[in-house]
Design a protein around this motif. Sequence first.
Motif, mmCIF file in Angstrom:
data_model
loop_
_atom_site.group_PDB
_atom_site.id
_atom_site.type_symbol
_atom_site.label_atom_id
_atom_site.label_comp_id
_atom_site.label_asym_id
_atom_site.label_seq_id
_atom_site.Cartn_x
_atom_site.Cartn_y
_atom_site.Cartn_z
ATOM 1 N N THR A 97 0.839 -1.199 0.000
ATOM 2 C CA THR A 97 0.000 0.000 0.000
ATOM 3 C C THR A 97 0.872 1.247 0.000
ATOM 4 O O THR A 97 1.843 1.338 0.741
ATOM 5 N N HIS A 98 0.501 2.197 -0.833
ATOM 6 C CA HIS A 98 1.234 3.459 -0.941
ATOM 7 C C HIS A 98 0.340 4.602 -0.457
ATOM 8 O O HIS A 98 -0.879 4.567 -0.591
ATOM 9 N N ARG A 99 0.959 5.612 0.071
ATOM 10 C CA ARG A 99 0.251 6.821 0.497
ATOM 11 C C ARG A 99 0.363 7.862 -0.611
ATOM 12 O O ARG A 99 1.463 8.224 -1.034
ATOM 13 N N ALA A 100 -0.765 8.325 -1.114
ATOM 14 C CA ALA A 100 -0.768 9.249 -2.248
ATOM 15 C C ALA A 100 -0.414 10.661 -1.790
ATOM 16 O O ALA A 100 -1.039 11.188 -0.867
ATOM 17 N N LYS A 129 -4.546 21.613 -3.266
ATOM 18 C CA LYS A 129 -5.455 21.500 -2.127
ATOM 19 C C LYS A 129 -6.473 20.372 -2.262
ATOM 20 O O LYS A 129 -6.983 19.881 -1.239
ATOM 21 N N ASN A 130 -6.800 19.962 -3.475
ATOM 22 C CA ASN A 130 -7.807 18.913 -3.631
ATOM 23 C C ASN A 130 -7.443 17.877 -4.694
ATOM 24 O O ASN A 130 -8.323 17.241 -5.273
ATOM 25 N N THR A 131 -6.146 17.692 -4.942
ATOM 26 C CA THR A 131 -5.677 16.731 -5.954
ATOM 27 C C THR A 131 -4.590 15.843 -5.358
ATOM 28 O O THR A 131 -3.657 16.329 -4.715
ATOM 29 N N TRP A 132 -4.732 14.551 -5.612
ATOM 30 C CA TRP A 132 -3.744 13.564 -5.185
ATOM 31 C C TRP A 132 -3.148 12.883 -6.418
ATOM 32 O O TRP A 132 -3.847 12.689 -7.431
ATOM 33 N N GLN A 133 -1.883 12.513 -6.329
ATOM 34 C CA GLN A 133 -1.215 11.840 -7.445
ATOM 35 C C GLN A 133 -0.779 10.439 -7.004
ATOM 36 O O GLN A 133 -0.470 10.205 -5.830
ATOM 37 N N LEU A 134 -0.749 9.506 -7.976
ATOM 38 C CA LEU A 134 -0.360 8.121 -7.717
ATOM 39 C C LEU A 134 0.928 7.819 -8.479
ATOM 40 O O LEU A 134 0.905 7.241 -9.572
ATOM 41 N N PRO A 135 2.083 8.193 -7.940
ATOM 42 C CA PRO A 135 3.342 8.122 -8.691
ATOM 43 C C PRO A 135 3.820 6.703 -8.990
ATOM 44 O O PRO A 135 4.623 6.510 -9.901
#
Length: 660
Positions: free
Chosen positions: A93-96, A101-107
Amino acid sequence: MTSFANTANRQSTDTNTINNHANNINADISYRFDFERFLEHLVDVSLTFTATADSPQLWLPAWIPGSYLMREFARNITAVHYRVLGSKADFETHRAPKIDKNTWQLPQVKAGQAIEIHYEVYCYDLSVRTAYVDQQRLYGNFTSLALAVEGQTHKPVQASLIIPAAFLADKEDSRVLLACGLVSTHLSLDGQHSYGLQADSYHELIDYPFEIAEQDAFDFIVQDNMHQTLHHRFYLSGKHDANMGRLQQDVTQICQSYLDWLGDAPFNDYTFMTYASGQDYGGLEHINSTSLITPRRDLPSIDEPNIPSTDYQRFLGLCSHEYFHAWWVKTVRPDVMLDVDLRREAFTPLLWVFEGFTSYIDDFMLQASGVIDKPSYLKLLAEQINRYYQTAGRAHQSVAESSFDAWIKLYRNDENTGNAGISYYNKGALVALCLDLTLLEKTNGRYRLFDVVKAFYTQAKKNDNKRIGISSADMGTVIGQFMPAADWDNFEQRYVNGVEELPIEALLTANGINLHTNTKETADKQVPWGIRCTETPAGLKVNRVARASVAARAGISAHDVIIAIDGIKADSKQLAALNKAAHNVECYLFRRDELMCVNVQPLAASEAVDAVDAEKAFPHKVSLHLAKEGSESLSKDSSEHAAVKTDWQAWLNVMERYQG
């Protein structure tokens, strides 16, 4: 309309039935909302999708259509975690990380990989705009709950609502209902329930709020001009003792009147979702539903009189307002709202058109439908007029400017709001009234504001998506079909873009309505020294101070606490008694924690204010009455009585134009 599967066929053998509910529906993106932690006001969300790009992004709206303020829904998400499915590191499990302020990325994700997302959302806002979860009700807007997958918001989505047995344990099974405008499926296993919803896209999903709770409900139908029946359902949750039969009768009558006027509807079915509370009030429109919250005292009583009480009229007006929005906001809308980005503001000078027209038509349709009588409607209209006259800011901000500034002003009231601005709901309603009566005048009774609205709706139906976005220029083009363009340009310049006083009295008088000024409830008596105060144990707390008022000239400010007036402990009666005092008044007050003394000159200051404002003075409070044949009314601009036409029928009896 919410549809339930036959719950007699309970799933009792497959222990994975609930968990696999989402997999039974073909959708590119699947959400699972688990309410197991309802006592903590938390919803655990799972999201599965296939990445179409490396390092995909997830985002949450910052505002919800119909409520023009950056609500920052992302603040209720604690953290976002993800894992890649079908890989050797399937359980890693990874932490995004957040990139704004309201966007998450999945590197860690590559294009083509299947992804599973997990996050929790805190839901404890008892409004119609967000989400609320506790042991009594599970309510939500997907704008607050469902992260969007960047680049995939056009794809079909499926959502499963997982209801734990603990939530249902103390509830009457037959009364636990799902209220939602989307068709649903329903599965049950060992006391746990799952509801499945499906939408053609993310943007469609977020236009369907839901509520699961013990609810009362009734169904009714209305007919369009082709005699097609449209199914409606009304849900009511919360503690109440409402007269459901009376409510059904009145709401049906109101809805039918809209269909009689507009001919047909932009929906096949419609859902009213209402929560009865102690004092909360509000509503939010959706394409085939509305979410309402109302004080329970506003609901009809068992012995509700034929003419609804003032409180009940307010609730019926709310129902009327949000129902009309299905045509006039969801179907015909400002051009900037047609394909809107919910992460950024959408500025428009036209909110007065959409909320203002609606705020005029909502109460008007109560009398047009026959649910209230005409004198009751005139009382409601008088309240709008009084709010307008009592708002000094109307001289400083146009209704178009008020619309444009909604994002920074309307929902952020402070002590200066009434001095510097005007609500596009309030003034917009009165501009709509004036435009309606001007159209009647300029066209010799042939056209109304109602014809303008219907013309825009007719245009919308011709588009493939059955919607249309309009601009200020479009307003001029369509209104120009019903009255001379020069007349509209003049009206727009003076009353929409300008701050000239609305010709309310002249237009109402010309249409058989007498306007009477209340000489007992004057501004001096209702707002002594130009201040609005609240009595507290510490003294008189000043809420607002009118500009150039007696208090303002003395140096009294908002948030001050007046503790003594003329050496006596301050209270409202003493303030009123010294409102026109001829002598100077010594006033002690606290500003923050500092004691101050100011010298108030009531009579001298008020006379100075009266001298300046004499020519532009307007009544503080008015009442409206139907004129009788041969009656007279006193014109504000003349001391002579002028005969009043008794042609209010042409204005108020609008349904005669459209029925049959």
